[in-house]
Design a protein around this motif. Structure first.
Motif, PDB file in Angstrom:
ATOM      1  N   PRO A  55       0.900  -1.317  -0.024  1.00 17.42           N
ATOM      2  CA  PRO A  55      -0.040   0.006  -0.058  1.00 17.42           C
ATOM      3  C   PRO A  55       0.841   1.057   0.185  1.00 17.42           C
ATOM      4  N   LEU A  56       0.475   2.305  -0.767  1.00 17.73           N
ATOM      5  CA  LEU A  56       1.244   3.416  -0.953  1.00 17.73           C
ATOM      6  C   LEU A  56       1.004   4.280   0.306  1.00 17.73           C
ATOM      7  N   PRO A  57       1.974   5.055   0.777  1.00 19.12           N
ATOM      8  CA  PRO A  57       1.351   5.946   1.898  1.00 19.12           C
ATOM      9  C   PRO A  57       1.099   7.171   1.225  1.00 19.12           C
ATOM     10  N   MET A  58       0.263   7.967   1.960  1.00 20.69           N
ATOM     11  CA  MET A  58      -0.690   8.885   1.412  1.00 20.69           C
ATOM     12  C   MET A  58       0.202   9.999   0.538  1.00 20.69           C
ATOM     13  N   ARG A  59       1.440  10.252   0.964  1.00 19.27           N
ATOM     14  CA  ARG A  59       2.249  11.200   0.170  1.00 19.27           C
ATOM     15  C   ARG A  59       2.464  10.874  -1.226  1.00 19.27           C
ATOM     16  N   LEU A  60       2.284   9.636  -1.721  1.00 19.94           N
ATOM     17  CA  LEU A  60       2.725   8.891  -2.717  1.00 19.94           C
ATOM     18  C   LEU A  60       1.478   8.537  -3.789  1.00 19.94           C
ATOM     19  N   ARG A  61       0.298   8.730  -2.988  1.00 23.39           N
ATOM     20  CA  ARG A  61      -0.859   8.080  -3.990  1.00 23.39           C
ATOM     21  C   ARG A  61      -1.358   8.974  -5.000  1.00 23.39           C
ATOM     22  N   PRO A  62      -1.794   8.625  -6.038  1.00 28.92           N
ATOM     23  CA  PRO A  62      -2.569   9.516  -7.254  1.00 28.92           C
ATOM     24  C   PRO A  62      -3.514  10.231  -6.596  1.00 28.92           C
ATOM     25  N   VAL A  63      -3.999  11.096  -7.382  1.00 25.42           N
ATOM     26  CA  VAL A  63      -4.989  12.019  -6.948  1.00 25.42           C
ATOM     27  C   VAL A  63      -6.321  11.141  -6.583  1.00 25.42           C
ATOM     28  N   SER A  64      -7.167  11.551  -5.737  1.00 27.23           N
ATOM     29  CA  SER A  64      -8.317  11.191  -5.633  1.00 27.23           C
ATOM     30  C   SER A  64      -9.461  12.209  -4.831  1.00 27.23           C
ATOM     31  N   ASN A  65     -10.888  12.275  -5.512  1.00 27.62           N
ATOM     32  CA  ASN A  65     -11.700  13.215  -4.758  1.00 27.62           C
ATOM     33  C   ASN A  65     -12.191  12.559  -3.600  1.00 27.62           C
ATOM     34  N   TYR A  66     -11.682  11.359  -3.118  1.00 29.56           N
ATOM     35  CA  TYR A  66     -12.093  10.698  -1.862  1.00 29.56           C
ATOM     36  C   TYR A  66     -11.248   9.632  -1.736  1.00 29.56           C
ATOM     37  N   TYR A  67     -10.295   9.682  -0.841  1.00 26.16           N
ATOM     38  CA  TYR A  67      -9.293   8.694  -0.841  1.00 26.16           C
ATOM     39  C   TYR A  67      -9.899   7.362  -0.007  1.00 26.16           C
ATOM     40  N   TRP A  68     -10.758   7.439   0.698  1.00 27.91           N
ATOM     41  CA  TRP A  68     -11.130   6.241   1.623  1.00 27.91           C
ATOM     42  C   TRP A  68     -11.947   5.426   0.539  1.00 27.91           C
ATOM     43  N   ARG A  69     -12.209   5.849  -0.693  1.00 30.54           N
ATOM     44  CA  ARG A  69     -12.916   4.596  -1.434  1.00 30.54           C
ATOM     45  C   ARG A  69     -12.149   4.544  -2.551  1.00 30.54           C
ATOM     46  N   SER A  70     -10.813   4.669  -2.500  1.00 32.20           N
ATOM     47  CA  SER A  70      -9.848   4.561  -3.780  1.00 32.20           C
ATOM     48  C   SER A  70      -8.794   3.434  -3.276  1.00 32.20           C
ATOM     49  N   ASN A  71      -7.799   2.913  -4.333  1.00 24.36           N
ATOM     50  CA  ASN A  71      -7.414   1.828  -4.245  1.00 24.36           C
ATOM     51  C   ASN A  71      -5.984   2.231  -3.815  1.00 24.36           C
ATOM     52  N   PRO A  72      -5.480   1.853  -2.630  1.00 25.98           N
ATOM     53  CA  PRO A  72      -4.103   2.244  -1.997  1.00 25.98           C
ATOM     54  C   PRO A  72      -2.920   1.460  -2.690  1.00 25.98           C
ATOM     55  N   TYR A  73      -3.332   0.500  -3.543  1.00 26.72           N
ATOM     56  CA  TYR A  73      -2.298  -0.238  -4.076  1.00 26.72           C
ATOM     57  C   TYR A  73      -1.986   0.143  -5.550  1.00 26.72           C
ATOM     58  N   LYS A  74      -2.732   1.255  -5.989  1.00 27.82           N
ATOM     59  CA  LYS A  74      -2.703   1.748  -7.335  1.00 27.82           C
ATOM     60  C   LYS A  74      -1.448   2.772  -7.401  1.00 27.82           C
ATOM     61  N   PRO A  75      -0.391   2.466  -8.113  1.00 23.39           N
ATOM     62  CA  PRO A  75       0.823   3.576  -7.967  1.00 23.39           C
ATOM     63  C   PRO A  75       0.692   4.719  -9.009  1.00 23.39           C
ATOM     64  N   ASN A  76      -0.192   4.556 -10.074  1.00 27.26           N
ATOM     65  CA  ASN A  76      -0.202   5.601 -11.055  1.00 27.26           C
ATOM     66  C   ASN A  76      -1.681   6.138 -11.299  1.00 27.26           C
ATOM     67  N   GLY A  77      -1.731   7.372 -11.593  1.00 25.80           N
ATOM     68  CA  GLY A  77      -3.053   8.020 -11.949  1.00 25.80           C
ATOM     69  C   GLY A  77      -3.256   9.219 -11.994  1.00 25.80           C
ATOM     70  N   GLY A  78      -4.565   9.860 -12.234  1.00 28.36           N
ATOM     71  CA  GLY A  78      -4.774  11.061 -12.330  1.00 28.36           C
ATOM     72  C   GLY A  78      -4.047  11.955 -13.643  1.00 28.36           C
ATOM     73  N   ASN A  79      -4.374  13.139 -13.535  1.00 25.42           N
ATOM     74  CA  ASN A  79      -3.940  13.840 -14.766  1.00 25.42           C
ATOM     75  C   ASN A  79      -3.661  15.435 -14.330  1.00 25.42           C
ATOM     76  N   ASP A  80      -3.092  15.969 -15.009  1.00 28.69           N
ATOM     77  CA  ASP A  80      -2.808  17.641 -14.820  1.00 28.69           C
ATOM     78  C   ASP A  80      -4.259  18.433 -15.262  1.00 28.69           C
ATOM     79  N   GLY A  81      -5.173  17.999 -14.820  1.00 28.21           N
ATOM     80  CA  GLY A  81      -6.530  18.854 -15.099  1.00 28.21           C
ATOM     81  C   GLY A  81      -6.796  20.017 -14.580  1.00 28.21           C
ATOM     82  N   PRO A  82      -8.087  20.285 -14.667  1.00 25.50           N
ATOM     83  CA  PRO A  82      -8.448  21.912 -14.117  1.00 25.50           C
ATOM     84  C   PRO A  82      -9.068  21.591 -12.651  1.00 25.50           C
TER      85      PRO A  82
END
Length: 559
Positions: A509-536
């Motif tokens: 599981p990734l520590p919070m400082r290394l996780r991809p962006v999420s609008n709500y972390y408690w329902r997101s996958n803590p084992y997912k290393p990549n994700g998100g984008n440079d959006g608005p």
């Protein structure tokens, strides 16, 4: 329970229990921070007060109320195009260089004219945002913050409660709650096409029920509001988490208008009646929509599994959610028939608490786990632990469910004991110390988990929480089966695209400082290393806010 006692005695008892009633709770404040109780997180009159985390929480609260809450008083995400560098910098400066709540007054920039969009105020996030503001007000009131700060927090809570009520009223049908709402007076609703509830012959639309259709206001009172129907389990329980927290804080607060409390009681009872009504198929605990049909994912009956009925299946995932939801609604309404439904039917006759203790493990599917299900189950446990007052055996069953079925199941991998999800840790702390609304912890607090919660919250993306892209593992590292995360130190073992929906996951599981962006972390996958984008996108952080203020609100055992 308290409602069976003479009201005056009840009020006095409640004040003594929380050991810190002030302003709205009965004991007058003699000065700033004149209080005699301790929360899970230290308050301003205690050793260990985490000023760095306090400052971050203040910025998040200001960001939320100055920007995100403008349309409805509820949590939404905002879009500000990256090309609008001056506007985005103004948001940064407002949070870091000022201390007020009015963005336009401080910057001269109108959000409605310069931001690109406000998005859905959806129950899963809006409800926990309401909970955050309820606990924040309760903490500030009961820890004797300066009166003007308490007044501001109270008015913000009242606005959030109005937003919750709006989500019920806009549907036009008693007991029906929207999946999400939006305000047409703000950017973001352009291009949305609404669909009537019924066609000219009275048949519901769309012909095949789906997971959410845009509707016009059905009440005749809110023409600027549009809403999404088909409120699902995750949205419903989010709304109820907010309702339960608000009621816990305001029930005995004389500064909250009686009329508002009565509206909440009435709407809560209508919602409860919707859920406990037996449908033509012979089952209860289905959420009926404004078109008369069950919402697409509105099933909470213990015999239901993925929208199908299998008698005797004893679905613990549904049971723990239903128990928590109904228990919270009992607390809010004080309705004796509903109380009997909870304790006599659901617990005594249908064995819901025991089902939760024995059959909730089904949500742990290891690599392909749906982490939203974990979030819903922990929210159900949270509500049950806060609001089940009368049955200590049922409470013990819920505590067993948290410990063995949810948090740390023997022989299982990819489970919350590893995650570092602060909300799951908080629920486990509350379970282990047997915390209850109006009582606080009865047993010792798990200090190691408290420290992990603090660490997780400290590593959250800093406000303003802009959308970003994260790549901990590049293509070469993925092919090799091993990667070094963006911090240049953390080793990750690549498992491949074997997660839910074919997601790339790692073994750790990734520590919070290394996780991809999420609008709500408690329902997101803590084992997912990549994700998100440079959006608005810009996020309000309701996941952070709820955990932080709940940990400030929950009382430690009296010393």
């Amino acid at each position: 329970m308290c409602r069976t006692v003479v009201p005056f005695v009840c009020a006095v008892a409640s004040c003594l229990i929380v050991a810190g009633c002030s302003a709205g709770g009965g004991k007058a404040c003699r000065g700033d921070h004149d209080y005699g109780w301790k929360g899970l997180f230290a308050g301003p009159a205690e050793a260990g007060y985490n000023e760095a985390l306090v400052e971050v929480a203040k910025m998040r609260d200001r960001q939320f109320w100055a920007l995100h809450a403008l349309p409805t008083g509820l949590n939404t995400e905002i879009s500000i195009d990256r090309s609008k560098t001056e506007v985005r910098q103004a948001v940064e400066d407002f949070l870091r260089k000022t201390s007020g709540w009015d963005f336009e007054a401080a910057t001269g920039i109108s959000p409605a004219e310069n931001f690109d969009a406000w998005h859905l105020a959806a129950g899963a996030y809006a409800g926990v945002g309401l909970a955050a503001d309820a606990y924040r007000y309760g903490v500030m009131r009961d820890q004797c913050y300066p009166p003007e700060q308490v007044d501001t927090a109270r008015q913000q809570l009242l606005r959030a409660i109005d937003g919750w009520l709006l989500a019920m009223e806009v549907t036009g049908k008693p007991g029906v709650i929207a999946r999400a709402i939006m305000n047409r007076d703000y950017p973001g609703t352009e291009g949305i096409e609404t669909v009537p509830l019924f066609d000219g012959q009275g048949n519901p639309l769309p012909e095949e029920k789906n997971n959410g259709t845009w509707r016009e206001d059905q009440s005749g009172e809110h023409p600027n509001i549009i809403w999404v129907d088909s409120c699902s389990r995750d949205m419903l329980i989010g709304w109820v988490v907010g309702l339960g927290a608000a009621w816990e804080v305001i029930e005995n607060d004389e500064t909250i208008p009686v009329e508002l409390k009565e509206r909440l009681r009435s709407r809560a009872l209508e919602l409860a009646d919707n859920l406990r009504r037996v449908r033509p198929n012979g089952y209860d605990l289905e959420l009926e929509d404004a078109d008369g049909r069950t919402t697409f994912h509105g099933y909470l009956n213990e015999n239901n599994l993925d929208r199908m009925y299998i008698d005797g299946v004893r679905n613990g995932f549904h049971a723990i959610m239903a128990l928590g939801i109904i228990a919270a609604l009992v607390d809010v309404t004080g309705d004796r028939d509903l109380e009997n439904y909870l304790y006599k039917e659901l617990i005594d006759e249908r064995d819901f608490a025991r089902i939760a203790a024995e059959n909730t493990i089904v949500i742990n599917m290891e690599e392909v786990t749906n982490f939203s299900n974990y979030n819903m189950a922990f929210e159900g446990a949270w509500l049950a632990l806060r609001h089940l007052h009368r049955d200590p055996i049922a409470r013990q069953d819920i505590r067993e469910a948290v410990e063995v079925q949810l948090f740390d199941t023997p022989g299982k991998h990819f489970q919350p004991a590893e995650f570092g999800h602060a909300f799951f840790d908080l629920v486990t702390v509350a379970s282990r110390c047997d915390a209850e609304a109006g009582v606080g912890c009865r047993q010792a607090v798990d200090e190691a988990l408290i420290q992990r919660i603090v660490q997780t919250l400290s590593e959250f993306p800093q406000p303003p929480f802009w959308e970003f892209k994260r790549e901990n593992c590049d293509d070469r590292e993925i092919a090799s089966g091993s990667c070094i995360a963006e911090d240049g130190q953390t080793h990750l073992t690549v498992l491949g695209e074997v997660g839910r929906n074919g997601d790339l996951i790692v073994a750790e599981p990734l520590p919070m400082r290394l996780r991809p962006v999420s609008n709500y972390y408690w329902r997101s996958n803590p084992y997912k290393p990549n994700g998100g984008n440079d959006g608005p996108g810009m996020y309000a952080g309701p996941d952070f806010r709820m955990v932080y203020w709940a940990a400030r609100w929950l009382r430690r055992p009296a010393e």
